[in-house]
Design an enzyme around this catalytic site. Sequence first.
Site, short mmCIF file in Angstrom:
data_model
loop_
_atom_site.label_atom_id
_atom_site.label_comp_id
_atom_site.label_asym_id
_atom_site.label_seq_id
_atom_site.Cartn_x
_atom_site.Cartn_y
_atom_site.Cartn_z
N SER A 116 43.75 52.33 40.94
CA SER A 116 45.21 52.74 41.13
C SER A 116 45.96 52.32 40.11
O SER A 116 45.62 51.52 39.11
CB SER A 116 45.62 52.42 42.32
OG SER A 116 45.80 51.30 42.51
N THR A 128 40.49 42.78 20.29
CA THR A 128 39.44 41.88 20.39
C THR A 128 38.17 42.37 20.85
O THR A 128 37.76 43.63 20.66
CB THR A 128 39.96 41.06 21.69
OG1 THR A 128 40.29 42.05 22.61
CG2 THR A 128 41.57 40.51 21.20
N ASN A 166 40.14 44.58 44.25
CA ASN A 166 39.15 45.74 44.07
C ASN A 166 39.36 46.91 44.94
O ASN A 166 38.91 47.80 44.66
CB ASN A 166 37.75 45.07 44.79
CG ASN A 166 36.91 44.34 43.73
OD1 ASN A 166 36.41 44.71 42.99
ND2 ASN A 166 37.15 43.12 43.81
N GLU A 224 37.47 37.26 40.11
CA GLU A 224 38.48 38.25 40.83
C GLU A 224 39.10 37.48 42.01
O GLU A 224 38.55 37.34 42.87
CB GLU A 224 37.92 39.62 41.26
CG GLU A 224 37.56 40.32 39.86
CD GLU A 224 36.51 41.37 40.35
OE1 GLU A 224 36.93 42.65 39.93
OE2 GLU A 224 35.73 40.99 41.12
#
Length: 382
Positions: free
Chosen positions: A382, A164, A377, A259
């Site tokens: 991680s 994409t 955030n 977010e």
Amino acid sequence: MERDSSTDPWEYLSSSIFHEGLQTISINGDLEGPTPSTISVDNATTGRARSWLGIILSTSSRPTSAAACFTRNPFKAAPVVVSQDVLERSGGRARAVVINSGCANARTGQQGLDDVWAMAKATNSLLPAPSSQDETPVMSTGVIGRTLSISQVLAAIRSRLHATLLGCIMTDAAVSPQSLTNALTYAVDRSFNSISVDGNMSTNDTILLLANGAAASNGSGNYADEIDEHRDPDAYSQFKEELTAFAVDLAKLVARDGEGATKFITYSVSNFYISFCQDRVVWRGRQLGADTRCAGSVSLTVPLDHPITVNVSLIPSDGSSALPVLVNGVPEALNEERAREILRLEDSEVCVDLGALGTEEATYWTCDFSYDYVRINGDSRS
């Protein structure tokens, strides 16, 4: 040849063709280089986020106009620096874009710049009748301070592995480069420059627009039939407004999908003359909890010569009556329960009328700050 994604490091996504003469190709995989010794990543497996590579190619025989609006952050990432150079050298012509996620290629020094040029040149080679001129801007997003695993990136590009796209608008309209740039700047000022998720500006922000002209009436490939704001102002105006409306829709989706966001907030401000509104984190944190203190706390960046002309109202998205919170500069006796009802809605609007301050109007879109914003955030590497 068909490959087994269970044993191959790449996961394949099918190619797609859209608009006449434009193709997207893409791939998922590990494009991220090794972690510098100065950066600690706590991950039980590879220590890397999944990465993505996308390529957009114009297969049209016509020249493709290109325009871009880049970040204003002074620490521009390597792909931004190179893409600006590509468009400047080509006079606003480009036939391909290559995009990656997982690694922002920012704060990577000369190595980062060399990697971007390598990506651009490898993508150029995929074009029909490739020219000696660089025709590929590059866009990257992801972790800052890491270099790309450039050997894997180049292998992916040269293998024509496909997926994409991110941050690009494409059209088969024929538009001259300068008019395309002016139209995109106009549209971005009213869309992507009118949103905020957290008030921060990335080192990599880029909106790129390609117009390959495949829909031109005579199909000759001549520049003469390109829309130009001076030769054909009516056609240019129509294109500019259509582009702006499309960009606004995309920008609103960015804010809505912020977010951890749970609320979508619109500021509608009228009767001002310059920049009007500050992005207040505390306001948006209160919005999460439907705290009525946010109802009357609009922070302006301009002094008010006539504060008694200012009116502020909360506009619910369910079609019910607006709730005035400031009338002629004086706070209303706030119905807190009604205010909470409005603020609990997923969508809400703050209407600010600055009265005698000016005649301009603008709209700004944002979202609330939720607990998930901090979690997302905090876990981003991680």
